[in-house]
Motif scaffolding. Structure first.
Motif, PDB file in Angstrom:
ATOM      1  N   LEU A  29       0.819  -1.223   0.000  1.00 19.39           N
ATOM      2  CA  LEU A  29       0.000   0.000   0.000  1.00 19.39           C
ATOM      3  C   LEU A  29       0.852   1.272   0.000  1.00 19.39           C
ATOM      4  CD1 LEU A  29      -2.908   1.149   0.164  1.00 19.39           C
ATOM      5  CD2 LEU A  29      -2.646   1.151   2.654  1.00 19.39           C
ATOM      6  N   PRO A  30       1.844   1.418   0.914  1.00 18.71           N
ATOM      7  CA  PRO A  30       2.644   2.663   0.868  1.00 18.71           C
ATOM      8  C   PRO A  30       3.484   2.790  -0.392  1.00 18.71           C
ATOM      9  CG  PRO A  30       3.495   1.112   2.503  1.00 18.71           C
ATOM     10  CD  PRO A  30       2.173   0.574   2.071  1.00 18.71           C
ATOM     11  N   ILE A  31       3.938   1.648  -0.965  1.00 18.59           N
ATOM     12  CA  ILE A  31       4.709   1.740  -2.216  1.00 18.59           C
ATOM     13  C   ILE A  31       3.841   2.322  -3.329  1.00 18.59           C
ATOM     14  CG2 ILE A  31       5.781   0.352  -4.041  1.00 18.59           C
ATOM     15  CD1 ILE A  31       6.814  -1.518  -1.896  1.00 18.59           C
ATOM     16  N   VAL A  32       2.595   1.853  -3.402  1.00 20.77           N
ATOM     17  CA  VAL A  32       1.675   2.368  -4.423  1.00 20.77           C
ATOM     18  C   VAL A  32       1.425   3.858  -4.207  1.00 20.77           C
ATOM     19  CG1 VAL A  32      -0.675   2.222  -5.318  1.00 20.77           C
ATOM     20  CG2 VAL A  32       0.579   0.124  -4.781  1.00 20.77           C
ATOM     21  N   PHE A  33       1.216   4.251  -2.950  1.00 21.14           N
ATOM     22  CA  PHE A  33       0.972   5.670  -2.661  1.00 21.14           C
ATOM     23  C   PHE A  33       2.197   6.516  -3.018  1.00 21.14           C
ATOM     24  CE2 PHE A  33      -2.659   4.648   0.253  1.00 21.14           C
ATOM     25  CZ  PHE A  33      -3.570   5.465  -0.376  1.00 21.14           C
ATOM     26  N   ASN A 203       6.822  12.969  -0.468  1.00 21.42           N
ATOM     27  CA  ASN A 203       5.923  11.811  -0.434  1.00 21.42           C
ATOM     28  C   ASN A 203       6.559  10.541   0.114  1.00 21.42           C
ATOM     29  OD1 ASN A 203       3.259  12.627  -1.609  1.00 21.42           O
ATOM     30  ND2 ASN A 203       4.623  13.414  -3.196  1.00 21.42           N
ATOM     31  N   VAL A 204       7.850  10.330  -0.120  1.00 15.70           N
ATOM     32  CA  VAL A 204       8.479   9.113   0.431  1.00 15.70           C
ATOM     33  C   VAL A 204       8.433   9.112   1.958  1.00 15.70           C
ATOM     34  CG1 VAL A 204      10.638   7.835   0.663  1.00 15.70           C
ATOM     35  CG2 VAL A 204       9.897   8.627  -1.576  1.00 15.70           C
ATOM     36  N   PRO A 205       8.937  10.149   2.643  1.00 12.97           N
ATOM     37  CA  PRO A 205       8.843  10.104   4.108  1.00 12.97           C
ATOM     38  C   PRO A 205       7.401  10.189   4.615  1.00 12.97           C
ATOM     39  CG  PRO A 205       9.746  12.207   3.381  1.00 12.97           C
ATOM     40  CD  PRO A 205       9.700  11.324   2.175  1.00 12.97           C
ATOM     41  N   ALA A 206       6.543  10.908   3.867  1.00 10.82           N
ATOM     42  CA  ALA A 206       5.155  11.040   4.319  1.00 10.82           C
ATOM     43  C   ALA A 206       4.454   9.683   4.367  1.00 10.82           C
ATOM     44  CB  ALA A 206       4.401  11.994   3.384  1.00 10.82           C
ATOM     45  N   TRP A 207       4.531   8.925   3.272  1.00  8.79           N
ATOM     46  CA  TRP A 207       3.841   7.625   3.245  1.00  8.79           C
ATOM     47  C   TRP A 207       4.627   6.564   3.986  1.00  8.79           C
ATOM     48  CZ3 TRP A 207      -1.004   7.998   2.391  1.00  8.79           C
ATOM     49  CH2 TRP A 207      -1.474   9.051   1.616  1.00  8.79           C
ATOM     50  N   LEU A 208       5.907   6.795   4.204  1.00  2.00           N
ATOM     51  CA  LEU A 208       6.687   5.917   5.075  1.00  2.00           C
ATOM     52  C   LEU A 208       6.185   6.025   6.515  1.00  2.00           C
ATOM     53  CD1 LEU A 208       9.060   4.208   6.014  1.00  2.00           C
ATOM     54  CD2 LEU A 208      10.525   6.210   5.805  1.00  2.00           C
ATOM     55  N   PHE A 210       3.272   7.070   7.423  1.00  2.00           N
ATOM     56  CA  PHE A 210       1.898   6.539   7.428  1.00  2.00           C
ATOM     57  C   PHE A 210       1.915   5.010   7.533  1.00  2.00           C
ATOM     58  CE2 PHE A 210      -1.849   4.940   5.139  1.00  2.00           C
ATOM     59  CZ  PHE A 210      -2.868   5.586   5.817  1.00  2.00           C
ATOM     60  N   SER A 211       2.808   4.361   6.780  1.00  2.00           N
ATOM     61  CA  SER A 211       2.848   2.892   6.802  1.00  2.00           C
ATOM     62  C   SER A 211       3.310   2.366   8.153  1.00  2.00           C
ATOM     63  CB  SER A 211       3.781   2.386   5.696  1.00  2.00           C
ATOM     64  OG  SER A 211       5.129   2.721   5.964  1.00  2.00           O
ATOM     65  N   ILE A 212       4.213   3.096   8.802  1.00  2.00           N
ATOM     66  CA  ILE A 212       4.667   2.659  10.134  1.00  2.00           C
ATOM     67  C   ILE A 212       3.507   2.691  11.126  1.00  2.00           C
ATOM     68  CG2 ILE A 212       6.125   3.303  12.080  1.00  2.00           C
ATOM     69  CD1 ILE A 212       8.268   4.164  10.114  1.00  2.00           C
ATOM     70  N   LEU A 263      12.775  -0.399   2.852  1.00  2.00           N
ATOM     71  CA  LEU A 263      12.119  -0.646   1.559  1.00  2.00           C
ATOM     72  C   LEU A 263      11.583   0.643   0.949  1.00  2.00           C
ATOM     73  CD1 LEU A 263      11.191  -2.681  -0.534  1.00  2.00           C
ATOM     74  CD2 LEU A 263       9.081  -2.995   0.773  1.00  2.00           C
ATOM     75  N   MET A 264      10.922   1.488   1.764  1.00  2.00           N
ATOM     76  CA  MET A 264      10.335   2.724   1.222  1.00  2.00           C
ATOM     77  C   MET A 264      11.414   3.692   0.732  1.00  2.00           C
ATOM     78  SD  MET A 264       7.320   1.865   1.473  1.00  2.00           S
ATOM     79  CE  MET A 264       6.834   0.334   2.246  1.00  2.00           C
ATOM     80  N   LEU A 265      12.530   3.781   1.466  1.00  2.00           N
ATOM     81  CA  LEU A 265      13.623   4.640   0.999  1.00  2.00           C
ATOM     82  C   LEU A 265      14.207   4.095  -0.302  1.00  2.00           C
ATOM     83  CD1 LEU A 265      15.491   5.495   4.344  1.00  2.00           C
ATOM     84  CD2 LEU A 265      13.857   6.888   3.089  1.00  2.00           C
ATOM     85  N   ALA A 266      14.301   2.758  -0.399  1.00  2.00           N
ATOM     86  CA  ALA A 266      14.800   2.155  -1.639  1.00  2.00           C
ATOM     87  C   ALA A 266      13.847   2.432  -2.800  1.00  2.00           C
ATOM     88  CB  ALA A 266      14.975   0.646  -1.451  1.00  2.00           C
ATOM     89  N   VAL A 267      12.554   2.450  -2.533  1.00  2.00           N
ATOM     90  CA  VAL A 267      11.574   2.786  -3.571  1.00  2.00           C
ATOM     91  C   VAL A 267      11.818   4.207  -4.088  1.00  2.00           C
ATOM     92  CG1 VAL A 267       9.136   3.309  -3.982  1.00  2.00           C
ATOM     93  CG2 VAL A 267       9.784   1.200  -2.820  1.00  2.00           C
ATOM     94  N   GLY A 268      12.061   5.143  -3.163  1.00  2.00           N
ATOM     95  CA  GLY A 268      12.327   6.525  -3.570  1.00  2.00           C
ATOM     96  C   GLY A 268      13.618   6.674  -4.351  1.00  2.00           C
ATOM     97  N   VAL A 269      14.628   5.902  -3.987  1.00  2.00           N
ATOM     98  CA  VAL A 269      15.939   6.026  -4.637  1.00  2.00           C
ATOM     99  C   VAL A 269      15.954   5.319  -5.994  1.00  2.00           C
ATOM    100  CG1 VAL A 269      18.385   5.432  -4.443  1.00  2.00           C
ATOM    101  CG2 VAL A 269      17.151   6.273  -2.440  1.00  2.00           C
ATOM    102  N   PHE A 270      15.372   4.105  -6.057  1.00  2.12           N
ATOM    103  CA  PHE A 270      15.540   3.278  -7.267  1.00  2.12           C
ATOM    104  C   PHE A 270      14.276   3.140  -8.122  1.00  2.12           C
ATOM    105  CE2 PHE A 270      18.545   1.589  -4.043  1.00  2.12           C
ATOM    106  CZ  PHE A 270      19.728   1.902  -4.693  1.00  2.12           C
TER     107      PHE A 270
END
Length: 401
Positions: A29-33, A203-208, A210-212, A263-270
């Motif tokens: 869910l957070p990856i999609v967001f 958005n990366v830290p925001a939804w990160l 949220f997911s936590i 994982l969420m930081l990796a999504v933002g980077v890659f």
């Protein structure tokens, strides 16, 4: 003591591994967001961050006046100007604009210089085509800039004509720039050292965050199911105290939270750059980043435990967790960035624990911060988590009495 605690933690990991839907909710869910919001809002954040508007100028006149107009617009940092020596009919400009990723196309007709100082009806008309991605306010500002540039060129031409006569009268030469009024601009933020975030930085830290906090749903559901099945009573027979029981549930979810952060930081980077978005540049001291992610997890798990102990059914826990997270996210700048909120709403937003976590990440990513620079956010998050744990312990003790 260690052996029962280790067995309880292993039991919790086993339950987590069987809850594939819950784990999917925490990670997918957070990856999609992150992907949707980072890509959808990229243009808006770039515009707010000062990225120039792409403009193409079709210069059919190729005169000193048309080149002066292009130079004048090119000197404006708000525009990225490209020039072509060609001419198109006004009706064709819209089609040209549709095939290019531009904000505006400006067409300077033949005879622009020759008729520059003529009366309005005899001047050559400059055509401006506006892209659908340019809002009304931007188009008005751009049109005003073009008119101001033309006015400046006319003024210079008139002054040049007057100077021809002034030379004979012994009057010192002046230029249009000598007549400009001095203007000083100050910003609410301090320019280069206090930049607004980009879409991915927001958005990366925001939804990160949220997911936590979203971990409250699977956490509270497993807690209530164990309580209903009498598993907690059986655990007490192993001399596992309330604090150890809490720890056996919190530790596995804490590890899940840290995996979410990575994982969420990796999504933002890659991953985001693969879809055309901007790559996340992770800044800040690594120790500060670790301390912040641990503090957010501590606050989120404290809230999850409190919801679990006060809920009587899994339906109640799911509703309270979901609704609570959405409210905290909406108020805390996750769904709507705080910098677009009115000042009073920003004060209200600063009361949300999600806002403390998000502001901490922004401090690290934008200001290359360290532990000291985010200490106020760490203290608030840890304090919130401690209060939630104490309240949970009090409610749990009263229920057992």
């Amino acid at each position: 003591m260690i052996k029962p605690l280790s067995a309880a933690i292993t039991k919790e990991f086993t339950l987590l591994s069987r809850d594939k839907h819950g784990l999917g909710l925490l990670f997918i869910l957070p990856i999609v967001f992150i992907l949707i919001m980072s890509l959808a809002l990229q243009g808006s954040f770039e515009s707010r961050g000062g990225k120039g508007i792409d403009v193409e100028i079709l210069d059919a006149d190729q005169s000193d006046a048309s080149k002066a107009l292009i130079a004048r617009l090119n000197a404006n940092d708000a525009f990225n100007v490209e020039t072509r020596a060609t001419e198109h009919a006004p009706a064709e400009l819209g089609q040209l604009l549709a095939n290019k990723d531009l904000g505006f196309i400006v067409s300077i007709p033949t005879g622009f210089d020759e008729y520059l100082l003529e009366v309005r009806d005899e001047q050559k008309t400059i055509d401006i085509a506006v892209s659908s991605k340019s809002d009304r306010r931007t188009s008005l500002i751009f049109t005003a800039s073009v008119k101001e540039a033309i006015g400046r060129i006319k003024t210079e031409a008139m002054i040049s004509g007057m100077m021809d006569e002034a030379d004979t009268l012994g009057i010192d030469e002046i230029s249009a720039s000598d007549l400009e009024a001095p203007v000083n601009v100050s910003y609410a933020y301090s320019g280069a050292t206090d930049k607004p975030p980009t879409a991915v930085q927001q958005n990366v830290p925001a939804w990160l965050v949220f997911s936590i906090f979203f971990v409250a749903i699977p956490f509270s559901n497993t807690f209530i199911k164990e309580r209903d099945l009498g598993m907690q009573r059986r655990l007490r027979t192993t001399h596992l105290g309330p604090l150890s029981q809490f720890a056996s549930k919190l530790i596995p979810y804490f590890i899940v939270n840290q995996l979410q952060v990575v994982l969420m930081l990796a999504v933002g980077v890659f991953l985001v750059p693969l879809f055309g978005g901007e790559s996340l540049i992770i800044q800040g001291h690594p120790l500060a980043l670790a301390a912040l992610s641990a503090s957010i997890s501590f606050a989120a798990l404290g809230m999850a435990l409190f919801i679990a102990v006060i809920s009587k059914t899994t339906e109640q826990a799911t509703m309270m967790s979901g609704l609570g997270n959405i409210l905290l996210a909406a108020a805390g700048g996750v769904m709507i960035p705080k910098f677009v909120m009115p000042e009073k709403m920003q004060i209200f937003a600063s009361l949300s624990p999600m806002s403390w976590g998000l502001d901490g990440f922004l401090e690290l990513f934008l200001q290359n911060g360290d532990v000291m620079s985010i200490s106020s956010f760490l203290i608030k998050l840890i304090g919130f988590g401690c209060i939630m744990l104490i309240l949970s312990w009090l409610v749990q003790s009263r229920q057992r009495a």
